[in-house]
Enzyme design. Structure first.
Site, short mmCIF file in Angstrom:
data_model
loop_
_atom_site.label_atom_id
_atom_site.label_comp_id
_atom_site.label_asym_id
_atom_site.label_seq_id
_atom_site.Cartn_x
_atom_site.Cartn_y
_atom_site.Cartn_z
N TYR A 207 4.21 10.77 13.08
CA TYR A 207 4.97 11.88 12.50
C TYR A 207 4.01 12.58 11.54
O TYR A 207 2.85 12.18 11.44
CB TYR A 207 6.23 11.37 11.77
CG TYR A 207 6.07 10.02 11.13
CD1 TYR A 207 5.24 9.84 10.02
CD2 TYR A 207 6.71 8.89 11.65
CE1 TYR A 207 5.09 8.59 9.44
CE2 TYR A 207 6.55 7.64 11.07
CZ TYR A 207 5.74 7.50 9.97
OH TYR A 207 5.57 6.26 9.40
N ASP A 208 4.49 13.63 10.90
CA ASP A 208 3.60 14.47 10.06
C ASP A 208 2.51 15.13 10.90
O ASP A 208 1.47 15.52 10.36
CB ASP A 208 2.93 13.67 8.92
CG ASP A 208 3.94 13.12 7.93
OD1 ASP A 208 5.00 13.74 7.77
OD2 ASP A 208 3.66 12.08 7.31
N GLU B 92 -3.82 3.65 3.79
CA GLU B 92 -4.05 4.97 4.38
C GLU B 92 -5.27 5.64 3.74
O GLU B 92 -5.14 6.32 2.75
CB GLU B 92 -2.81 5.82 4.21
CG GLU B 92 -1.62 5.15 4.90
CD GLU B 92 -0.35 5.98 4.93
OE1 GLU B 92 -0.40 7.19 4.69
OE2 GLU B 92 0.70 5.40 5.21
N MET C 107 2.28 5.52 12.89
CA MET C 107 2.88 6.59 12.06
C MET C 107 2.80 7.92 12.80
O MET C 107 2.07 8.83 12.43
CB MET C 107 2.19 6.62 10.70
CG MET C 107 2.41 5.30 9.94
SD MET C 107 1.85 5.35 8.24
CE MET C 107 0.12 5.06 8.47
N GLY D 272 0.83 -1.21 0.00
CA GLY D 272 0.00 0.00 0.00
C GLY D 272 0.86 1.24 0.00
O GLY D 272 1.57 1.51 -0.95
N GLY D 273 0.78 2.02 1.07
CA GLY D 273 1.55 3.25 1.17
C GLY D 273 0.65 4.47 1.21
O GLY D 273 -0.55 4.38 0.95
#
Ligand SMILES: *[C@@H]1O[C@H](CO)[C@@H](O)[C@H](O)[C@H]1NC(C)=O
Ligand SMILES: *[C@@H]1O[C@H](CO)[C@@H](O)[C@H](O)[C@H]1NC(C)=O
Ligand SMILES: *[C@@H]1O[C@H](CO)[C@@H](O)[C@H](O)[C@H]1NC(C)=O
Ligand SMILES: *[C@@H]1O[C@H](CO)[C@@H](O)[C@H](O)[C@H]1NC(C)=O
Length: 475
Positions: free
Chosen positions: A293-294, A224, A291, A182-183
Site C-alpha cells: 500500500y502507499d 523501514e 506492505m 520498529g515501524g
C-alpha cells in the site's frame, strides 16, 4: 498460464460493481459533452458555497483531532514515492515457480497502540484493546515496540494494552499475538543492534524474555528499511539477514517457548533490491507481511493522483510505474525466492486524499497540488471515507483494471478500499495461493460500525469482508 481475471467469482460479488462501473462511464461521457456547463456551474457553485461559508462543513467530517492515524506512517508513504525514477534498475523478468498448496490462510491484523494522551483527552472513537474482536483475525500484531539499548522496549502503558490483547487468547485459543518492533520511519535502534553479534544476542535475549514472561506468540520486525540510505554500515543488509538467522537458531533451540518470526517488508522492487536477501530470508522467517500500500501518495516528486493499493497496473502505465501494484510486488518477492505461502499480502483499511489542481481533471494520474483536506497528512481512515461519501452523496468510480475505487468532490480526491475492492483483492490472494492477508490496520477500519450505509452497522466491516472471502463463506 493462469490469468486471475479468468477465475470465476460468484456472481453476487460483482453485482454492485456493474452499477458502479456504469455510473463512471456515464460520468465520463457527461463531462466530455457538457464540459462548458460543468465549468460554469462549478464556479457558480463554488462561489455560492464559499459565500455562505458551508463548504468545509458540507465536505469534511469533523474529526476533532482525535483520530488515531499514526503520524509516522507518512515516512513510508513519502519514501515509497520519493525515489529517483531514472536510477531504478530495470526490474527483472519474472519467472514462475510452481505454487505450493495452501490449506489455510492467515489474516494478520495490525493494531496500533493508542497513546495515553489521546485516551485521556477523549477516548470515544479510539479503538481500545478490549474492543477488539478475538475471533476476527488469526494473528494480531501490536504496533510498535522500540529498540532501546539493543533490547525490546515497551513502556508500561503499552505493556498494559498488550496484556489485555494477550488476554483475548482466552476467547480464541488459536489467536496468535505478536509484538511488532520498529515501524515506519523508525530506523531507530535497528542499525546499532544488528551491527555485531553481541548486540544481536542482547536483542534475542529480550525476545526470549517477552515471549516467556508475557506470552507473546512471536515477534514481527518492521525496520523501514535496512540499508535505506545506502548507509554507513555497508553490510546492513547482510547483518539483518544474520539477525534473522540467529533468531531462527534460537527458535530451534527453544523447546517449550518456540515463537513466530515475521518481517514487515517493502513492496516497491527498488527497496526490495536495496534492503533484503530474499532467498535467505525465506529460510529464516515464518512469513513476511508485504506492505503493499502507499503505492501512490502526494509528494512534490509525485504531484498527481493515484491509488493507494491497486491490484494491477493502470493500462497506460509503463516502466517503473507499472510495477507499483499488489500483483507485481507479490510476484517480485516470490520470484526472488520467497515461498508463496510465506507471502502475506497487505491490504489497507485507510486511504489517501489529494487536492486536485483542476477539479475538472479528476481521474487517476490527474495533477495534484497537495494532500486533501480529509484526514491527516493525506491519510484517511475508513470512517472519514464513509462520512465523506454519504454526506456529499458521492457516487464513487470503480476502476475495473486495478479493482479499486476512487471518489472526488470539488478539488478533493480520495483513493481508498471498501468491501468490493477488498473482495477482489482477497480473491486474488486465495486464487493465487499466497499465504493470506495482512490488514493495516484494525484502528482505521470502522471499528465501531458507524458506516451504516455500506455495512449495516457491522463492526470492522473491511477486515470482516477479507476474512469472509479467505474462509470461503457466503457473503
Ligand atoms: C543495477 O544493477 C546492476 C547489476 O545488477 C548493479 O551492479 C547496480 O549496482 C544496480 N544499480 C542500482 C542503482 O541499484
Ligand atoms: C469526543 O469525540 C467524539 C467523536 O470522536 C465527539 O463526538 C465528542 O463530542 C467528543 N467529546 C468531547 C468532550 O470532546
Ligand atoms: C539504556 O542505557 C542507558 C545507559 O546505560 C541507561 O541510562 C538507560 O536507563 C537504559 N534504558 C533502558 C530502557 O534500559
Ligand atoms: C500479474 O503479475 C504477473 C507478473 O508480473 C504478470 O505476468 C501478470 O500479467 C500480472 N497480471 C495482471 C492481470 O496484470
Amino acid at each position: 498460464m493462469s490469468n486471475t481475471n479468468d477465475i470465476p467469482v460468484p456472481q453476487a460479488r460483482y453485482a454492485l460493481l456493474q452499477s458502479d462501473r456504469k455510473s463512471c462511464l456515464f460520468r465520463n461521457r457527461f463531462i466530455l459533452v457538457g464540459l462548458l456547463v460543468i465549468v460554469v456551474s462549478f464556479f457558480t457553485l463554488s462561489v455560492y458555497i464559499a459565500t455562505i461559508g458551508i463548504y468545509d462543513q458540507v465536505l469534511f467530517p469533523k474529526t476533532n483531532g482525535k483520530k488515531d492515524l499514526p503520524k509516522h506512517w507518512i515516512n513510508r508513504a513519502i519514501f515509497y514515492n520519493s525515489i529517483d525514477y531514472n536510477n531504478v534498475n530495470k526490474t527483472e523478468e519474472l519467472i514462475y515457480k510452481k505454487a505450493p498448496n495452501v490449506e489455510t490462510f492467515k489474516l494478520v491484523c495490525y493494531y496500533s497502540f493508542p497513546t495515553e494522551k489521546s485516551i485521556k483527552e477523549n477516548s470515544s472513537g479510539i479503538l481500545l484493546p478490549e474492543n477488539i474482536d478475538a475471533n476476527l483475525c488469526t494473528h494480531i500484531n501490536l504496533a510498535f515496540a522500540d529498540i532501546v539499548n539493543n533490547s525490546i522496549y515497551l513502556d508500561t502503558f503499552k505493556l498494559d494494552a498488550a496484556k489485555s490483547i494477550i488476554n483475548l487468547k482466552k476467547e480464541n485459543k488459536n489467536l496468535k499475538v505478536l509484538l511488532s518492533i520498529g515501524g515506519a520511519g523508525s530506523g531507530k535502534g535497528f542499525p546499532e543492534m544488528v551491527l555485531n553479534h553481541a548486540n544481536r544476542k542482547t536483542f534475542i535475549k529480550s525476545i526470549d524474555f517477552y515471549v516467556k514472561h508475557y506470552k507473546f506468540d512471536g515477534i514481527d520486525l518492521d525496520w523501514e528499511f535496512p540499508n535505506r540510505q545506502l548507509s554507513k554500515d555497508k553490510k546492513e543488509k547482510v547483518h539483518f539477514t544474520q539477525l534473522l538467522h540467529e533468531i531462527r537458531n534460537e527458535i530451534n533451540r527453544q523447546e517449550k517457548h518456540k515463537f513466530l518470526l515475521s518481517v514487515a517488508v517493502a513492496a516497491p522492487s527498488f527497496i526490495v533490491d536495496i534492503s533484503y536477501d530474499v532467498s535467505y530470508m525465506n529460510e529464516y522467517v515464518d512469513y513476511i507481511n508485504l506492505m503493499s500500500y502507499d503505492f501512490h501518495f502526494y509528494t512534490k516528486f509525485t504531484p498527481f493522483t493515484g491509488l493507494n493499493a491497486p491490484l494491477y497496473s493502470v493500462p497506460n502505465q509503463i516502466g517503473y510505474f507499472a510495477t507499483l501494484n499488489i500483483n507485481y510486488s507479490a510476484n517480485y518477492w516470490h520470484v526472488k525466492g520467497m515461498d508463496k505461502n510465506k507471502i502475506i499480502i497487505g491490504l489497507p483499511t485507510y486511504g489517501h486524499s489529494f487536492k486536485l489542481l483542476n477539479p475538472n481533471n479528476n481521474g487517476i494520474d490527474a495533477p495534484a497540488k497537495g494532500y486533501g483536506t480529509l484526514g491527516k497528512n493525506g491519510f484517511i481512515d475508513y470512517n472519514d471515507v464513509c462520512w465523506f461519501l454519504n454526506k456529499n452523496q458521492i457516487k464513487p468510480c470503480f476502476d475495473m483494471e486495478t479493482k479499486s475505487p476512487y471518489a472526488t468532490k470539488y478539488s478533493e480526491w480520495i483513493s481508498y478500499d471498501e468491501q468490493t475492492s477488498l473482495t477482489f483483492k482477497a480473491e486474488y490472494i486465495k486464487n493465487n495461493n499466497f499465504g493470506g492477508a495482512m490488514i493495516l490496520s484494525l484502528n482505521t477500519d470502522d471499528h465501531q460500525g458507524l458506516c451504516k450505509s455500506d455495512s449495516k452497522g457491522v463492526r470492522f466491516p473491511l477486515t470482516n469482508r477479507v476474512r469472509t472471502i479467505l474462509n470461503d463463506q457466503q457473503l
